[in-house]
Design a protein around this motif. Structure first.
Motif, PDB file in Angstrom:
ATOM      1  N   THR A 313       0.800  -1.182   0.185  1.00 33.13           N
ATOM      2  CA  THR A 313       0.061  -0.128  -0.003  1.00 33.13           C
ATOM      3  C   THR A 313       0.781   1.348  -0.053  1.00 33.13           C
ATOM      4  OG1 THR A 313      -0.036   0.273   2.382  1.00 33.13           O
ATOM      5  CG2 THR A 313      -1.879  -1.276   1.314  1.00 33.13           C
ATOM      6  N   PHE A 314       2.244   1.193  -0.107  1.00 32.99           N
ATOM      7  CA  PHE A 314       3.120   2.338  -0.030  1.00 32.99           C
ATOM      8  C   PHE A 314       4.230   1.732  -0.814  1.00 32.99           C
ATOM      9  CE2 PHE A 314       6.969   4.045   1.300  1.00 32.99           C
ATOM     10  CZ  PHE A 314       6.669   5.293   1.604  1.00 32.99           C
ATOM     11  N   VAL A 315       4.618   2.669  -1.509  1.00 29.44           N
ATOM     12  CA  VAL A 315       6.004   2.376  -2.217  1.00 29.44           C
ATOM     13  C   VAL A 315       6.793   3.701  -2.327  1.00 29.44           C
ATOM     14  CG1 VAL A 315       5.049   2.698  -4.470  1.00 29.44           C
ATOM     15  CG2 VAL A 315       7.372   1.462  -4.448  1.00 29.44           C
ATOM     16  N   ALA A 316       8.052   3.515  -2.307  1.00 33.88           N
ATOM     17  CA  ALA A 316       9.136   4.690  -2.626  1.00 33.88           C
ATOM     18  C   ALA A 316      10.351   4.114  -3.412  1.00 33.88           C
ATOM     19  CB  ALA A 316       9.706   5.103  -1.327  1.00 33.88           C
ATOM     20  N   ILE A 317      10.512   5.145  -4.365  1.00 32.15           N
ATOM     21  CA  ILE A 317      11.579   4.593  -5.439  1.00 32.15           C
ATOM     22  C   ILE A 317      12.534   5.695  -5.781  1.00 32.15           C
ATOM     23  CG2 ILE A 317      11.866   4.092  -7.901  1.00 32.15           C
ATOM     24  CD1 ILE A 317       8.986   2.866  -7.932  1.00 32.15           C
ATOM     25  N   LYS A 318      13.885   5.493  -5.773  1.00 35.22           N
ATOM     26  CA  LYS A 318      14.861   6.255  -6.174  1.00 35.22           C
ATOM     27  C   LYS A 318      14.872   5.985  -7.838  1.00 35.22           C
ATOM     28  CE  LYS A 318      19.619   7.741  -5.564  1.00 35.22           C
ATOM     29  NZ  LYS A 318      20.934   7.355  -4.859  1.00 35.22           N
ATOM     30  N   ALA A 319      14.591   7.113  -8.575  1.00 39.92           N
ATOM     31  CA  ALA A 319      14.778   6.787  -9.910  1.00 39.92           C
ATOM     32  C   ALA A 319      15.665   7.736 -10.726  1.00 39.92           C
ATOM     33  CB  ALA A 319      13.362   6.965 -10.809  1.00 39.92           C
ATOM     34  N   HIS A 320      16.053   7.309 -11.980  1.00 42.82           N
ATOM     35  CA  HIS A 320      17.048   8.197 -12.507  1.00 42.82           C
ATOM     36  C   HIS A 320      16.662   8.303 -14.265  1.00 42.82           C
ATOM     37  CE1 HIS A 320      19.741   7.088  -9.351  1.00 42.82           C
ATOM     38  NE2 HIS A 320      20.204   8.404  -9.585  1.00 42.82           N
ATOM     39  N   VAL A 321      16.693   9.404 -14.788  1.00 42.33           N
ATOM     40  CA  VAL A 321      16.542   9.540 -16.216  1.00 42.33           C
ATOM     41  C   VAL A 321      18.097   9.736 -16.404  1.00 42.33           C
ATOM     42  CG1 VAL A 321      15.490  10.953 -17.951  1.00 42.33           C
ATOM     43  CG2 VAL A 321      14.433  10.659 -15.592  1.00 42.33           C
ATOM     44  N   ASP A 322      18.376   8.520 -17.655  1.00 39.71           N
ATOM     45  CA  ASP A 322      19.730   8.865 -18.188  1.00 39.71           C
ATOM     46  C   ASP A 322      19.841   9.278 -19.536  1.00 39.71           C
ATOM     47  OD1 ASP A 322      21.046   7.416 -16.051  1.00 39.71           O
ATOM     48  OD2 ASP A 322      20.656   5.529 -16.790  1.00 39.71           O
ATOM     49  N   ASN A 323      19.949  10.837 -19.164  1.00 36.89           N
ATOM     50  CA  ASN A 323      20.131  11.519 -20.660  1.00 36.89           C
ATOM     51  C   ASN A 323      21.188  12.605 -20.279  1.00 36.89           C
ATOM     52  OD1 ASN A 323      18.352  13.468 -19.168  1.00 36.89           O
ATOM     53  ND2 ASN A 323      16.695  12.869 -20.622  1.00 36.89           N
ATOM     54  N   TRP A 324      21.366  13.492 -21.187  1.00 32.91           N
ATOM     55  CA  TRP A 324      22.311  14.789 -20.885  1.00 32.91           C
ATOM     56  C   TRP A 324      21.849  15.677 -19.810  1.00 32.91           C
ATOM     57  CZ3 TRP A 324      26.626  15.722 -24.254  1.00 32.91           C
ATOM     58  CH2 TRP A 324      27.239  16.932 -24.087  1.00 32.91           C
ATOM     59  N   ARG A 325      20.506  15.863 -19.838  1.00 33.59           N
ATOM     60  CA  ARG A 325      19.839  16.916 -19.012  1.00 33.59           C
ATOM     61  C   ARG A 325      19.893  16.415 -17.692  1.00 33.59           C
ATOM     62  NH1 ARG A 325      16.474  21.370 -19.457  1.00 33.59           N
ATOM     63  NH2 ARG A 325      16.233  21.099 -21.828  1.00 33.59           N
ATOM     64  N   TRP A 326      19.693  15.251 -17.299  1.00 37.47           N
ATOM     65  CA  TRP A 326      19.170  14.757 -16.001  1.00 37.47           C
ATOM     66  C   TRP A 326      20.506  13.671 -15.414  1.00 37.47           C
ATOM     67  CZ3 TRP A 326      16.134  17.892 -13.707  1.00 37.47           C
ATOM     68  CH2 TRP A 326      14.905  18.432 -14.384  1.00 37.47           C
ATOM     69  N   GLN A 327      21.456  13.671 -15.930  1.00 37.59           N
ATOM     70  CA  GLN A 327      22.461  12.601 -15.506  1.00 37.59           C
ATOM     71  C   GLN A 327      22.974  12.905 -14.217  1.00 37.59           C
ATOM     72  OE1 GLN A 327      23.246   9.889 -17.302  1.00 37.59           O
ATOM     73  NE2 GLN A 327      24.003   9.179 -15.414  1.00 37.59           N
TER      74      GLN A 327
END
Length: 489
Positions: A313-327
């Motif tokens: 009923t709960f979730v926490a995630i560390k995510a990454h966007v692998d592109n030039w802007r957000w590396q």
């Protein structure tokens, strides 16, 4: 023949006796009617398994409007003229013979028909087949699809393939109601309508992004659905990833469906898959136990459900966007039920200034934070550093102060429309800008499936958290090991 961007003459609502229709769809359509935004000749046909005549369904619709319309929107004469648009045909979605009767009730669709389809994933195949066989899926017909659109990539593809047998992509409108919220659309205005954000809207200027959707409610009447879905499928796979995409996308060339959805799709394809080896480090799952919410004692999830369960009923995630802007910039996602407060919010923490000229005088700086609150209030807030008044004989005192833009106050004279008003009108008029394209949906599911595979590989079970809290303690550790604190104020 109406084009894909022209209004239709008829609307067909599946699930017309359900909770969504009563709370959202009928009040939204009434609001559009009352403001003169629906085509004059538009008819609305409701269909569901329940038996109703036109007259009894109009009474049903009237009762829904009486209960769920705000008092200031009610108007007896406009209600009467709205209900005159409405008719009803009962339907057993699994019985192909019933679709001929539905087609006869709807009538000629040469002037265009929009279908709003809210159904269980198992019914998509018979419904699409029935619509096609009854002549309700031709070139003049477009379809809006309410979630859930599957429960993983394979089932989503199966549904999309089924829909594609009768409806081309330019006539398919996948609904995520978060995209109809005014504040969500204001993300685009904030980012791309102001010159001072773009130079720092990248890894050089932003330290981290936090997206929180917290609910205080428990199961309510969704036990059957929620037990098979869980927080990851219910909230992250659509609403939260769509918000992430709006924050992370590149500037579109123009405000239209293709340009915006092209850029969102690039974000989803750039999401770094969470490998099984990283699942226990980069994700946290929880299940609410007993506790107190809003001063009321509440039961645990399993007590509400009435049986043991490993559904999160709960979730926490560390995510990454692998592109030039957000590396290198972490995107922290968090959602859960029975939490401390009801809130949907995006918090963007900027990097600190490279050098503090105040440190030798005792002045302490905090990084600037941009907060975009979606609900329950709607506002945009920037936390900035300011000097406290004084002669500074004992040192410089700096304090974080909010600069607030309250959308509720700034546009107090304008009607605040619920998301489905905009989305239904866009469906009727054929504007796909705020709807989700197939490649977006499937890229989202691909990322979600990898997380679930990691949970299975690591035998991860949800950790219990007290109702009325901010989730399990492991969610705090998820950010704090990076020196980041959740925005819980």
């Amino acid at each position: 023949m109406p084009g894909t961007r022209s209004p239709v003459a008829k609307l067909l609502l599946f699930g017309a006796t359900g909770d969504l229709a009563q709370r959202m769809l009928l009040p939204s359509l009434y609001g559009l009617h009352a403001d003169g935004l629906l085509p004059d000749a538009l008819t609305i046909t409701g269909t569901a398994r329940s038996e109703h005549s036109d007259a009894s369904y109009r009474k049903f619709a009237k009762a829904a409007l009486d209960e769920f319309l705000p008092e200031d929107r009610k108007d007896e004469e406009k209600t009467k003229t709205f209900l005159a648009r409405v008719q009803y045909q009962s339907l057993d979605a699994t019985d192909q013979a019933h679709y001929k009767q539905l087609s006869e009730k709807v009538g000629d669709v040469s002037g265009g028909l929009a279908i709003f389809l809210s159904t269980a994933p198992s019914l998509f195949e018979p419904v699409i087949k029935g619509l096609a066989s009854a002549g309700l899926a031709g070139d003049t017909v477009r379809i809006g699809l309410e979630k859930p659109l599957g429960y993983d990539l394979a089932s989503s593809r199966e549904i999309n393939d089924t829909v594609a047998t009768a409806f081309t992509e330019d006539r398919t409108f996948r609904i995520d109601h978060y995209l109809g919220k005014e504040t969500v659309q204001n993300i685009l205005a904030l980012r791309f309508g102001n010159s001072f954000f773009e130079p720092v809207w990248n890894a050089r200027g932003i330290d981290n992004v936090q997206i929180t959707i917290s609910e205080t409610v428990g199961l309510e009447d969704r036990a059957g659905y929620y037990e098979t879905a869980g927080a990851l499928r219910d909230m992250v796979a659509n609403h939260m990833l769509q918000l992430l995409a709006l924050i992370a996308m590149e500037p579109p060339a123009r405000f239209d469906g293709n340009a915006i959805r092209d850029e969102k799709s690039k974000v989803f394809r750039s999401l770094r898959p969470i490998a099984p080896a990283d699942a226990s480090r980069d994700t946290v799952t929880g299940q609410y136990g007993a506790g107190a919410v809003g001063g009321q004692i509440v039961k645990s999830y399993t007590d509400e459900l009435g049986k043991p369960s490993t559904t999160e009923t709960f979730v926490a995630i560390k995510a990454h966007v692998d592109n030039w802007r957000w590396q290198g910039v972490p995107f922290y996602l968090r959602t859960g039920k029975r939490m401390a407060v009801r809130r949907s919010e995006i918090a963007i923490q900027f990097k600190p200034v490279p050098h503090s000229m105040f440190s030798n005088r005792g002045g302490l700086l905090q990084p600037n934070v941009l907060v975009i609150r979606l609900q329950p209030e709607e506002y945009i807030q920037i936390l900035v550093m300011a000097k406290e008044p004084g002669l500074d004989r004992d040192g410089v005192r700096l304090r974080e102060l909010p600069l607030n833009l309250s959308l509720d106050a700034a546009f107090a004279g304008r009607p605040r429309r619920i998301a489905y008003e905009r989305l239904l009108l866009d469906l009727i008029e054929g504007d796909q800008t705020l709807f989700v394209r197939r490649d977006e949906v499937e890229a989202q599911w691909s990322w979600i499936d990898a997380i679930r595979e990691g949970w299975t590989a690591n035998d991860m079970k949800p950790k219990t958290y007290a109702s009325g809290s901010w989730g399990p303690s492991a969610a705090i550790a998820l950010t704090e090991r990076d020196g980041v604190t959740w925005q819980d104020d």
